[in-house]
Design a protein around this motif. Structure first.
Motif, mmCIF file in Angstrom:
data_model
loop_
_atom_site.group_PDB
_atom_site.id
_atom_site.type_symbol
_atom_site.label_atom_id
_atom_site.label_comp_id
_atom_site.label_asym_id
_atom_site.label_seq_id
_atom_site.Cartn_x
_atom_site.Cartn_y
_atom_site.Cartn_z
ATOM 1 N N VAL A 21 0.870 -1.177 0.000
ATOM 2 C CA VAL A 21 0.000 0.000 0.000
ATOM 3 C C VAL A 21 0.905 1.224 0.000
ATOM 4 O O VAL A 21 1.812 1.321 0.823
ATOM 5 C CB VAL A 21 -0.921 0.018 1.242
ATOM 6 N N PRO B 283 -4.225 6.412 -8.335
ATOM 7 C CA PRO B 283 -5.107 5.356 -7.818
ATOM 8 C C PRO B 283 -5.457 4.298 -8.855
ATOM 9 O O PRO B 283 -5.599 3.109 -8.509
ATOM 10 C CB PRO B 283 -6.342 6.135 -7.354
ATOM 11 N N SER C 38 -3.621 0.909 -9.093
ATOM 12 C CA SER C 38 -3.877 -0.201 -8.162
ATOM 13 C C SER C 38 -4.252 -1.435 -8.965
ATOM 14 O O SER C 38 -5.159 -1.398 -9.799
ATOM 15 C CB SER C 38 -5.008 0.168 -7.202
ATOM 16 N N ARG D 4 0.137 -7.458 -4.891
ATOM 17 C CA ARG D 4 -1.137 -6.713 -4.894
ATOM 18 C C ARG D 4 -0.830 -5.284 -4.459
ATOM 19 O O ARG D 4 -0.467 -5.045 -3.307
ATOM 20 C CB ARG D 4 -2.131 -7.362 -3.946
ATOM 21 N N LEU D 5 -0.935 -4.344 -5.373
ATOM 22 C CA LEU D 5 -0.601 -2.940 -5.112
ATOM 23 C C LEU D 5 -1.867 -2.118 -4.946
ATOM 24 O O LEU D 5 -2.768 -2.178 -5.784
ATOM 25 C CB LEU D 5 0.231 -2.368 -6.266
ATOM 26 N N THR D 6 -1.897 -1.337 -3.875
ATOM 27 C CA THR D 6 -2.994 -0.398 -3.643
ATOM 28 C C THR D 6 -2.396 0.994 -3.505
ATOM 29 O O THR D 6 -1.517 1.214 -2.657
ATOM 30 C CB THR D 6 -3.771 -0.748 -2.369
ATOM 31 N N VAL D 7 -2.857 1.902 -4.344
ATOM 32 C CA VAL D 7 -2.383 3.290 -4.313
ATOM 33 C C VAL D 7 -3.475 4.142 -3.679
ATOM 34 O O VAL D 7 -4.616 4.174 -4.152
ATOM 35 C CB VAL D 7 -2.062 3.805 -5.719
ATOM 36 N N THR D 8 -3.121 4.814 -2.589
ATOM 37 C CA THR D 8 -4.130 5.611 -1.864
ATOM 38 C C THR D 8 -3.917 7.103 -2.091
ATOM 39 O O THR D 8 -2.831 7.535 -2.508
ATOM 40 C CB THR D 8 -4.057 5.320 -0.365
ATOM 41 N N SER E 276 -5.678 -6.111 -13.889
ATOM 42 C CA SER E 276 -6.750 -5.342 -13.269
ATOM 43 C C SER E 276 -8.046 -6.128 -13.382
ATOM 44 O O SER E 276 -8.210 -6.946 -14.283
ATOM 45 C CB SER E 276 -6.915 -3.994 -13.976
#
Lengths: 114, 110
Positions: A12, A83, A86, A110-114, A38
């Motif tokens: 993250v 975002p 992600s 697993r990449l999450t961009v906040t 995705s």
């Protein structure tokens, strides 16, 4: 360890962060790949390396920067992501580049961009 | 450009049912064709492949035949098991090009 490994498995990060994804293959292969997976979209090929030389860059934004120091290791450096970046990032390797060579995939990051 | 189209899921079957997942392709050259499977939390694994027309790939009870006349590579299995629940991807490669389908999620219920 055998096969294709990827670290970290989960990441993250904020939009201003810089991080790197790592991939290592223990198969003696000459070609390595980065893919973006995705939800509900086909797997997108991002980069291809053959014998440490980049042979494909499929119009990937410059905020993604690959590095292949040797034929066993592949990195994806990330900076100022959005975002919509992600996704699951998959690394793969194959014996060589060509139409009959199957690819061996790592488990992904697993990449999450906040 | 080259492309792969596979049937949209999800597909839900009962154990021991017959499975077909359709895949068609467009390619300018003579591609090799693959089916990959992705189990939860894992990367893609090669299931089977065929490298020329009329070749049949098979593995773990799954089969697919490379049909050049219909540009198809449909995946079949005569009797599915709960453990076959996964996402299945059809793919093609030509020299220097690789394309994957969007994936078909299969759920097999006991």
């Amino acid at each position: 360890e055998t096969g294709v490994t990827q670290t970290p498995r989960h990441l993250v990060m904020g939009m201003t962060n810089k991080k790197s994804l790592k991939c290592e293959q223990h198969l003696g292969h000459n070609a390595m790949y980065w893919y973006k997976q995705s939800a509900k979209k086909p797997l997108e090929l991002m980069f291809v390396y053959n014998f440490k030389e980049q042979t494909e860059n499929n119009s990937v934004p410059s905020r993604f920067s690959p590095e292949c120091p040797n034929s066993s290791h592949l990195f994806l450096h990330l900076h100022t992501l959005q975002p919509e970046d992600s996704a699951l990032y998959l690394c793969a390797s194959s014996q060589d580049i060509g139409d009959s060579y199957e690819q061996y995939f790592g488990p992904g990051t697993r990449l999450t961009v906040t | 450009g080259d492309s792969v189209t596979q049937m949209e899921g999800p597909v839900t079957l009962s154990e021991e049912a017959f499975l077909t997942i359709n895949c068609t392709y467009t390619a300018t050259g003579y591609p090799s064709l693959f089916w990959y499977v992705q189990y939860p939390g894992e990367g893609l694994q090669l299931l089977l492949k065929a490298t020329k027309a009329d070749d049949k790939g098979s593995n773990k009870g799954f089969e697919a035949t490379y049909r050049k006349e219909t540009t198809s590579f449909h995946l079949e299995k005569g009797s599915v098991q709960v453990s076959d629940s996964a996402v299945y991807f059809c793919a093609l490669t030509t020299w220097r090009d690789m394309r994957f389908g969007a994936g078909t999620r299969l759920t097999v219920k006991p």
